[in-house]
Motif scaffolding. Structure first.
Motif, PDB file in Angstrom:
ATOM      1  N   LYS A 124      11.955  11.665  23.571  1.00 39.77           N
ATOM      2  CA  LYS A 124      10.844  12.286  22.833  1.00 39.77           C
ATOM      3  C   LYS A 124       9.754  12.755  23.807  1.00 39.77           C
ATOM      4  O   LYS A 124       9.303  13.900  23.729  1.00 39.77           O
ATOM      5  CB  LYS A 124      10.271  11.306  21.812  1.00 39.77           C
ATOM      6  N   SER A 125       9.338  11.884  24.726  1.00 36.06           N
ATOM      7  CA  SER A 125       8.311  12.260  25.701  1.00 36.06           C
ATOM      8  C   SER A 125       8.838  13.340  26.646  1.00 36.06           C
ATOM      9  O   SER A 125       8.127  14.287  26.985  1.00 36.06           O
ATOM     10  CB  SER A 125       7.857  11.042  26.511  1.00 36.06           C
ATOM     11  N   GLN A 126      10.088  13.210  27.048  1.00 35.23           N
ATOM     12  CA  GLN A 126      10.693  14.215  27.913  1.00 35.23           C
ATOM     13  C   GLN A 126      10.737  15.566  27.192  1.00 35.23           C
ATOM     14  O   GLN A 126      10.447  16.604  27.784  1.00 35.23           O
ATOM     15  CB  GLN A 126      12.094  13.791  28.332  1.00 35.23           C
ATOM     16  N   GLY A 127      11.058  15.532  25.927  1.00 36.26           N
ATOM     17  CA  GLY A 127      11.108  16.753  25.126  1.00 36.26           C
ATOM     18  C   GLY A 127       9.755  17.430  25.010  1.00 36.26           C
ATOM     19  O   GLY A 127       9.667  18.666  24.968  1.00 36.26           O
ATOM     20  N   LYS A 128       8.688  16.638  24.949  1.00 34.55           N
ATOM     21  CA  LYS A 128       7.341  17.219  24.883  1.00 34.55           C
ATOM     22  C   LYS A 128       7.036  18.017  26.150  1.00 34.55           C
ATOM     23  O   LYS A 128       6.481  19.113  26.085  1.00 34.55           O
ATOM     24  CB  LYS A 128       6.289  16.123  24.711  1.00 34.55           C
ATOM     25  N   ILE A 129       7.394  17.445  27.291  1.00 34.55           N
ATOM     26  CA  ILE A 129       7.152  18.141  28.558  1.00 34.55           C
ATOM     27  C   ILE A 129       8.022  19.383  28.641  1.00 34.55           C
ATOM     28  O   ILE A 129       7.547  20.469  29.016  1.00 34.55           O
ATOM     29  CB  ILE A 129       7.384  17.207  29.753  1.00 34.55           C
ATOM     30  N   GLU A 130       9.285  19.254  28.291  1.00 37.52           N
ATOM     31  CA  GLU A 130      10.189  20.406  28.312  1.00 37.52           C
ATOM     32  C   GLU A 130       9.656  21.521  27.401  1.00 37.52           C
ATOM     33  O   GLU A 130       9.693  22.698  27.770  1.00 37.52           O
ATOM     34  CB  GLU A 130      11.590  19.995  27.893  1.00 37.52           C
ATOM     35  N   ALA A 131       9.150  21.163  26.239  1.00 37.54           N
ATOM     36  CA  ALA A 131       8.660  22.165  25.284  1.00 37.54           C
ATOM     37  C   ALA A 131       7.467  22.939  25.835  1.00 37.54           C
ATOM     38  O   ALA A 131       7.429  24.170  25.722  1.00 37.54           O
ATOM     39  CB  ALA A 131       8.296  21.498  23.960  1.00 37.54           C
ATOM     40  N   VAL A 132       6.498  22.243  26.443  1.00 37.85           N
ATOM     41  CA  VAL A 132       5.331  22.971  26.960  1.00 37.85           C
ATOM     42  C   VAL A 132       5.704  23.832  28.165  1.00 37.85           C
ATOM     43  O   VAL A 132       5.177  24.939  28.322  1.00 37.85           O
ATOM     44  CB  VAL A 132       4.126  22.053  27.281  1.00 37.85           C
ATOM     45  N   LEU A 133       6.618  23.347  28.998  1.00 37.63           N
ATOM     46  CA  LEU A 133       7.065  24.167  30.132  1.00 37.63           C
ATOM     47  C   LEU A 133       7.870  25.370  29.640  1.00 37.63           C
ATOM     48  O   LEU A 133       7.679  26.494  30.122  1.00 37.63           O
ATOM     49  CB  LEU A 133       7.885  23.331  31.116  1.00 37.63           C
ATOM     50  N   ASP A 134       8.752  25.152  28.673  1.00 37.32           N
ATOM     51  CA  ASP A 134       9.535  26.255  28.105  1.00 37.32           C
ATOM     52  C   ASP A 134       8.625  27.305  27.477  1.00 37.32           C
ATOM     53  O   ASP A 134       8.801  28.510  27.705  1.00 37.32           O
ATOM     54  CB  ASP A 134      10.522  25.748  27.048  1.00 37.32           C
ATOM     55  N   ASN A 135       7.645  26.852  26.694  1.00 41.18           N
ATOM     56  CA  ASN A 135       6.733  27.784  26.015  1.00 41.18           C
ATOM     57  C   ASN A 135       5.876  28.562  27.005  1.00 41.18           C
ATOM     58  O   ASN A 135       5.453  29.686  26.700  1.00 41.18           O
ATOM     59  CB  ASN A 135       5.849  27.048  25.011  1.00 41.18           C
ATOM     60  N   ALA A 136       5.610  27.990  28.171  1.00 39.48           N
ATOM     61  CA  ALA A 136       4.820  28.667  29.199  1.00 39.48           C
ATOM     62  C   ALA A 136       5.693  29.549  30.094  1.00 39.48           C
ATOM     63  O   ALA A 136       5.191  30.211  30.993  1.00 39.48           O
ATOM     64  CB  ALA A 136       4.070  27.630  30.047  1.00 39.48           C
ATOM     65  N   GLY A 137       7.005  29.535  29.857  1.00 32.86           N
ATOM     66  CA  GLY A 137       7.914  30.357  30.651  1.00 32.86           C
ATOM     67  C   GLY A 137       8.171  29.810  32.047  1.00 32.86           C
ATOM     68  O   GLY A 137       8.530  30.561  32.949  1.00 32.86           O
ATOM     69  N   VAL A 138       8.016  28.493  32.210  1.00 32.77           N
ATOM     70  CA  VAL A 138       8.227  27.855  33.511  1.00 32.77           C
ATOM     71  C   VAL A 138       9.691  27.450  33.628  1.00 32.77           C
ATOM     72  O   VAL A 138      10.202  26.715  32.779  1.00 32.77           O
ATOM     73  CB  VAL A 138       7.310  26.619  33.672  1.00 32.77           C
ATOM     74  N   HIS A 139      10.361  27.935  34.663  1.00 31.70           N
ATOM     75  CA  HIS A 139      11.751  27.556  34.942  1.00 31.70           C
ATOM     76  C   HIS A 139      11.719  26.289  35.794  1.00 31.70           C
ATOM     77  O   HIS A 139      11.005  26.232  36.794  1.00 31.70           O
ATOM     78  CB  HIS A 139      12.472  28.678  35.693  1.00 31.70           C
ATOM     79  N   TYR A 140      12.484  25.277  35.416  1.00 31.08           N
ATOM     80  CA  TYR A 140      12.422  23.991  36.102  1.00 31.08           C
ATOM     81  C   TYR A 140      13.807  23.381  36.238  1.00 31.08           C
ATOM     82  O   TYR A 140      14.742  23.768  35.553  1.00 31.08           O
ATOM     83  CB  TYR A 140      11.499  23.020  35.351  1.00 31.08           C
ATOM     84  N   THR A 141      13.887  22.423  37.145  1.00 37.51           N
ATOM     85  CA  THR A 141      15.062  21.565  37.244  1.00 37.51           C
ATOM     86  C   THR A 141      14.571  20.131  37.093  1.00 37.51           C
ATOM     87  O   THR A 141      13.395  19.841  37.333  1.00 37.51           O
ATOM     88  CB  THR A 141      15.802  21.719  38.590  1.00 37.51           C
ATOM     89  N   THR A 142      15.462  19.234  36.684  1.00 38.40           N
ATOM     90  CA  THR A 142      15.073  17.838  36.500  1.00 38.40           C
ATOM     91  C   THR A 142      16.043  16.894  37.205  1.00 38.40           C
ATOM     92  O   THR A 142      17.201  17.243  37.442  1.00 38.40           O
ATOM     93  CB  THR A 142      15.042  17.438  35.002  1.00 38.40           C
ATOM     94  N   THR A 143      15.527  15.730  37.530  1.00 38.08           N
ATOM     95  CA  THR A 143      16.347  14.615  37.987  1.00 38.08           C
ATOM     96  C   THR A 143      15.849  13.370  37.258  1.00 38.08           C
ATOM     97  O   THR A 143      14.686  13.305  36.853  1.00 38.08           O
ATOM     98  CB  THR A 143      16.257  14.387  39.515  1.00 38.08           C
TER      99      THR A 143
END
Length: 107
Positions: free
Chosen positions: A66-85
């Motif tokens: 849930k918390s990870q999804g919140k971060i992913e959502a704001v980055l996705d909505n801002a158009g930020v391309h990311y990788t995770t570990t």
């Protein structure tokens, strides 16, 4: 996006957000972010483009989609391309999900 805007973006998740570190004891979940480097380039003896690399780390006591999804959502909505570990920090008994990305902007 400036660093202050990144902070606002991360804070909009409702999670506690800290730059680089915190000197106080905090309870998970929380987010720590830091600038991991920067470069500038351009032409005609002027820098016109700046690229800043960031790492955003989510710390939780258990895997927290849930918390990870919140971060992913704001980055996705801002158009930020990311990788995770993901990793488990045994010494601290915490899970960490790290997001790595670059922000490129005109100077």
């Amino acid at each position: 996006m400036q660093q202050s805007e990144l902070y606002q973006l991360l804070a909009s998740t409702g999670l506690n957000v800290y730059f680089y570190q915190t000197n106080k004891s905090v309870s998970p979940p929380y987010v720590v972010y830091l600038r991991d480097g920067a470069s500038a380039r351009g032409s005609d003896d002027k820098n016109l483009i700046k690229k800043e690399s960031y790492i955003v780390e989510l710390y939780t006591t258990m895997q927290d989609s849930k918390s990870q999804g919140k971060i992913e959502a704001v980055l996705d909505n801002a158009g930020v391309h990311y990788t995770t570990t993901e990793s488990y920090l045994e010494d601290e008994s915490l899970y960490m999900v790290a997001f790595y990305f670059d922000i490129t902007r005109k100077v």
